[in-house]
Design a protein around this motif. Sequence first.
Motif, mmCIF file in Angstrom:
data_model
loop_
_atom_site.group_PDB
_atom_site.id
_atom_site.type_symbol
_atom_site.label_atom_id
_atom_site.label_comp_id
_atom_site.label_asym_id
_atom_site.label_seq_id
_atom_site.Cartn_x
_atom_site.Cartn_y
_atom_site.Cartn_z
ATOM 1 N N MET A 1 0.853 -1.187 0.000
ATOM 2 C CA MET A 1 0.000 0.000 0.000
ATOM 3 C C MET A 1 0.892 1.242 0.000
ATOM 4 S SD MET A 1 -2.915 1.170 2.775
ATOM 5 C CE MET A 1 -4.103 -0.034 2.221
ATOM 6 N N GLN A 2 0.588 2.173 -0.885
ATOM 7 C CA GLN A 2 1.360 3.411 -0.951
ATOM 8 C C GLN A 2 0.908 4.360 0.148
ATOM 9 O OE1 GLN A 2 0.849 5.600 -4.587
ATOM 10 N NE2 GLN A 2 2.763 6.755 -4.333
ATOM 11 N N THR A 3 1.865 4.989 0.817
ATOM 12 C CA THR A 3 1.552 5.952 1.870
ATOM 13 C C THR A 3 2.094 7.326 1.493
ATOM 14 O OG1 THR A 3 3.564 5.372 3.079
ATOM 15 C CG2 THR A 3 1.549 4.201 3.678
ATOM 16 N N HIS A 4 1.625 8.346 2.214
ATOM 17 C CA HIS A 4 1.994 9.724 1.878
ATOM 18 C C HIS A 4 2.407 10.499 3.131
ATOM 19 C CE1 HIS A 4 0.507 9.123 -2.207
ATOM 20 N NE2 HIS A 4 -0.554 8.563 -1.678
ATOM 21 N N PHE A 5 3.286 9.912 3.895
ATOM 22 C CA PHE A 5 3.829 10.606 5.060
ATOM 23 C C PHE A 5 5.063 11.408 4.634
ATOM 24 C CE2 PHE A 5 1.817 6.818 7.027
ATOM 25 C CZ PHE A 5 0.904 7.479 7.838
ATOM 26 N N ARG A 23 2.401 -0.324 4.666
ATOM 27 C CA ARG A 23 3.085 -0.703 3.426
ATOM 28 C C ARG A 23 3.124 -2.210 3.193
ATOM 29 N NH1 ARG A 23 6.050 2.833 0.416
ATOM 30 N NH2 ARG A 23 5.973 5.013 1.088
ATOM 31 N N THR A 24 2.794 -2.995 4.219
ATOM 32 C CA THR A 24 2.739 -4.448 4.012
ATOM 33 C C THR A 24 1.399 -4.909 3.441
ATOM 34 O OG1 THR A 24 1.997 -4.844 6.290
ATOM 35 C CG2 THR A 24 4.370 -4.880 5.894
ATOM 36 N N CYS A 25 0.377 -4.062 3.504
ATOM 37 C CA CYS A 25 -0.957 -4.433 3.023
ATOM 38 C C CYS A 25 -1.022 -4.329 1.502
ATOM 39 C CB CYS A 25 -2.007 -3.514 3.654
ATOM 40 S SG CYS A 25 -3.697 -3.836 3.094
ATOM 41 N N VAL A 26 -1.589 -5.379 0.847
ATOM 42 C CA VAL A 26 -1.698 -5.394 -0.613
ATOM 43 C C VAL A 26 -3.151 -5.325 -1.080
ATOM 44 C CG1 VAL A 26 0.495 -6.619 -0.915
ATOM 45 C CG2 VAL A 26 -1.630 -7.929 -0.695
ATOM 46 N N HIS A 27 -4.046 -4.911 -0.206
ATOM 47 C CA HIS A 27 -5.466 -4.668 -0.540
ATOM 48 C C HIS A 27 -6.224 -5.925 -0.946
ATOM 49 C CE1 HIS A 27 -3.943 -0.476 -1.701
ATOM 50 N NE2 HIS A 27 -2.955 -1.215 -2.125
ATOM 51 N N CYS A 28 -5.727 -7.116 -0.682
ATOM 52 C CA CYS A 28 -6.328 -8.319 -1.266
ATOM 53 C C CYS A 28 -7.728 -8.617 -0.728
ATOM 54 C CB CYS A 28 -5.414 -9.518 -1.043
ATOM 55 S SG CYS A 28 -5.230 -10.033 0.684
ATOM 56 N N GLY A 29 -7.988 -8.270 0.527
ATOM 57 C CA GLY A 29 -9.312 -8.494 1.095
ATOM 58 C C GLY A 29 -9.542 -9.885 1.645
#
Length: 410
Positions: A1-5, A23-29
């Motif tokens: 997951m892209q972050t914006h810090f 950043r470890t999350c890949v949105h898979c659900g």
Amino acid sequence: MQTHFTEQDLEQPHLREADRVLRTCVHCGFCNATCPTYRLLGDERDGPRGRIYLMKALLEDRDQSADITAETRLHLDRCLTCRNCETTCPSGVEYHKLLDIGRAELERRLPRKAPERAFRFALRKALVEPGRFKALLKLGLTFRPLVPGALKAKMPPAPVDAGTRPDGRRHARQMLILEGCVQPGLSPNTNAATARVLDRLGIGLTPAPEAGCCGAVDFHLDAQDAGRARARANIDAWWPHIEAGCEAIVQTASGCGAFVKEYVDILADDPDYADKAARVSELARDLVEVLRDEDLDRLEVKSEGRLAFHCPCTLQHAQKLGGATEAVLTRLGFSLTPVQNPHLCCGSAGTYSVTQPELATRLRDDKLDALEAGEPDVIATANIGCQTHLGSAGRTPVRHWIELVDEVLA
């Protein structure tokens, strides 16, 4: 997951940790498939993936929008922190760490209204001191008709008498035991039965009276600093015994065990306690971890009847000990009935059954249907919260598994 810090954001330890987890999350659900609240409500925001997006928006929000925080609180409050999603996640997302950060940030930005703060404060103070809890429980049982519904349902019938506890000082092997805060009042026989069973295995249990609540109740009710303070106090109480060669710190409530094993993380930034916390977490053992490594043939068990084992979320998802208790009970000769969907939460989740009674009751009833499908004589579990919550339905009797072992020893 892209972050914006920003680089300035990442100088703050909590945002740096949040960035790592996000950043470890890949949105898979995949997590939604095993989330109890998503299963009940069908709302993306009441599943782990949706909550992760809400917390990401909250932590990246420079304007600190009240709308974002109010919406986020609703859905984070509904989370059981069962960590089922972590067991399911193929990417190893440490969701509970992000949840702790998100909840603390919410409390900083949008403190709860006074009545809700007062209720949570009273709940904390009632539960964390064993003497106070016992007195309040006795008062509540005396005036049961006057107790509010959600609390009345949590009050058990008269607890099983604890019986005698052996003096374990004669044994060469010594372990500490965390007595707990509500368990001595709700189920005083649990720790006594533990002492008797371990005594037969040549292990002495040493209580440390100065050690109190593990800190989980405070930590998960918007008082994380108070939870850390309790962790430090427990470390101080245990440390002389650890220096004297104590073999392990035993927990008979899996919720406490899960939290004590987290001391290494919650005190990682404390220069005075980080090393000691790491040692305590290393020594922490759920009771089943002790028994599974012993020669159980030394215990002459004569078991009759059928039992269903409810594996608490804090045992199977937090401590990764799913199946361990069932294996020990089978080795001891107990007849276990099959349990449908054993990974799902019963709805207890610490104080969740009090703060979210409607969802907790639906989850409890579903869990009891699954446990009772095999027509057991008794339901066994490994956590006082689950034991009380499941027992509150007044259906099949619910006991701690070590009590059942103690009762059938020849």
